[in-house]
Design an enzyme around this catalytic site. Structure first.
Site, PDB file in Angstrom:
ATOM      1  N   LYS A 184       7.233  -4.153  -8.288  1.00  0.00           N
ATOM      2  CA  LYS A 184       6.442  -4.543  -7.120  1.00  0.00           C
ATOM      3  C   LYS A 184       6.425  -6.061  -7.041  1.00  0.00           C
ATOM      4  CE  LYS A 184       2.363  -2.676  -4.826  1.00  0.00           C
ATOM      5  NZ  LYS A 184       3.045  -2.281  -3.587  1.00  0.00           N
ATOM      6  N   GLU A 220      13.173   5.394  -0.160  1.00  0.00           N
ATOM      7  CA  GLU A 220      11.757   5.315   0.214  1.00  0.00           C
ATOM      8  C   GLU A 220      11.621   4.481   1.480  1.00  0.00           C
ATOM      9  OE1 GLU A 220       9.177   3.086  -2.436  1.00  0.00           O
ATOM     10  OE2 GLU A 220      10.866   1.965  -3.245  1.00  0.00           O
TER      11      GLU A 220
END
Ligand code: PLP
Ligand code: COI
Length: 340
Positions: A184, A220
């Site tokens: 992230k 995703e």
């Protein structure tokens, strides 16, 4: 605890400055104790590593008010572990797991007046992040870092709330096979901005990214993992080393198996199979589970039988069970719900 007077029901997913943030600095090889600060601004060198070379990682989590009035958060240990993975990949020092959880709980506590009331539809989004703060001009990691946690009350990530989304198969890639898709880091979001603006211009809510190597498998979106439901009632989710290991998705797979008695499988999912699924959803802290009604693959429309007006029945059950666990109306697995 007296709550702030905020129109909770009409909050979007935006930044509202709250009163306190946790701040800790890393210098000479060690983290300091950290403080709760009131200043929301950061002053750093124009040449800080974060500004020149995007050396920054972050997390996203939420605080909730339970049905019986407690303030809780969800699986903060997993955010701490993921931030450790993110930091290591960008050559940043690790902020220790116990200190991370403590800082998150302290920041939520300090801003408890902003934790939306039970049943309001809003939550307190919590954003831990870390960045290289000293001046670096040759390409190398910083020596000094800052770790911060701020909070902001939020409503639904997607404007329509639980209205099914329309997404497109995207021609841009999000992550290379051995790149940084699994962490992230801000850099993964900077490079998605062009693609998301382009998707919006074309009338889509989000992008479905494919695997960069073969462009045949579902990865995703820019901010959430996919979940699909097969026509025979199995929950499936993409397996890939280049997607973010979503804590919501991992929790939902457990919920499907242990609470709903369903089969749940993580496997490679091909774009070609999309038309075979009964339901599709995006899952993440911000998205919770947002239903997808339609995927458009270069003009070819794939419409899920769940339709464009409501969540599919399995998606709904997953949503209600997960949010029930988070808000304390359904018994949580050991350690999932942590009281502030
Ligand atoms: N995938 C991406 C790219 C994300 O940014 C997020 C948000 O955190 C997720 C998935 C969902 O992860 P989580 O459920 O841990 O919030
Ligand atoms: C989250 O779900 O927490 C995210 O970080 C997604 C997006 C806001 C980047």
């Amino acid at each position: 605890m007296e709550k702030k007077s905020i129109d909770w029901a009409n909050l979007g997913f935006g930044y509202v400055q709250t009163d306190y943030r946790f701040v800790s600095n890393f210098k000479d090889g060690a983290w300091d104790e950290g403080i709760m600060a009131q200043d929301a601004n950061i002053v750093i060198s124009e040449c800080a590593c974060v500004l020149q070379y995007a050396q920054t990682v972050f997390e996203g989590m939420k605080a909730y008010t339970t049905a019986d009035g407690r303030t809780v958060t969800f699986r903060p240990d997993l955010n701490a572990e993921r931030m450790e993975q993110s930091a290591r990949r960008l050559e940043m020092p690790v902020f220790p797991k116990d200190k991370f959880v403590e800082a998150v709980l302290k920041t939520i506590k300090a801003n408890e007046a902003y934790v939306p009331p039970y049943g309001s539809g809003a939550t307190l989004y919590v954003r831990p992040f870390m960045f290289g703060s000293n001046a670096v001009i040759g390409v190398k990691p910083a020596d000094e870092y800052q770790f911060r946690v701020f909070t902001t009350p939020v409503g639904p990530y997607f404007k329509g709330g639980v209205k099914p989304l329309t997404i497109r198969v995207c021609d841009f890639d999000r992550a290379a096979p051995k790149g940084t898709g699994h962490i992230k880091a801000g850099l993964n979001y900077a490079m998605s901005l062009y693609a998301i603006m382009d998707a919006h211009k074309e009338g889509y809510d989000e992008n479905m990214y494919l695997d960069a190597a073969t462009r045949t498998k579902v990865e995703e979106t820019g901010g959430a993992n996919f979940l699909f439901v097969t026509r025979d009632g199995k929950v499936v989710t993409p397996k890939s080393n280049s997607i973010l290991p979503s804590i919501t998705r991992r929790s939902l797979m457990h919920v499907a198996k242990e609470y709903l008695g369903m089969e749940a499988e993580e496997r490679e999912i091909y774009v070609e199979e999309l038309a075979d699924f009964a339901e599709c959803g995006l899952c993440g802290t911000a998205a919770v589970i947002s239903p997808v009604g339609k995927v458009v693959d270069h003009g070819k429309e794939i419409c899920f039988p769940s339709g464009m007006t409501e969540m599919g029945p399995v998606t709904r059950k997953l949503y209600e069970t997960l949010t029930g666990i988070q808000m304390g109306t359904i018994k949580a697995p050991e350690g999932w719900v942590v009281e502030v």
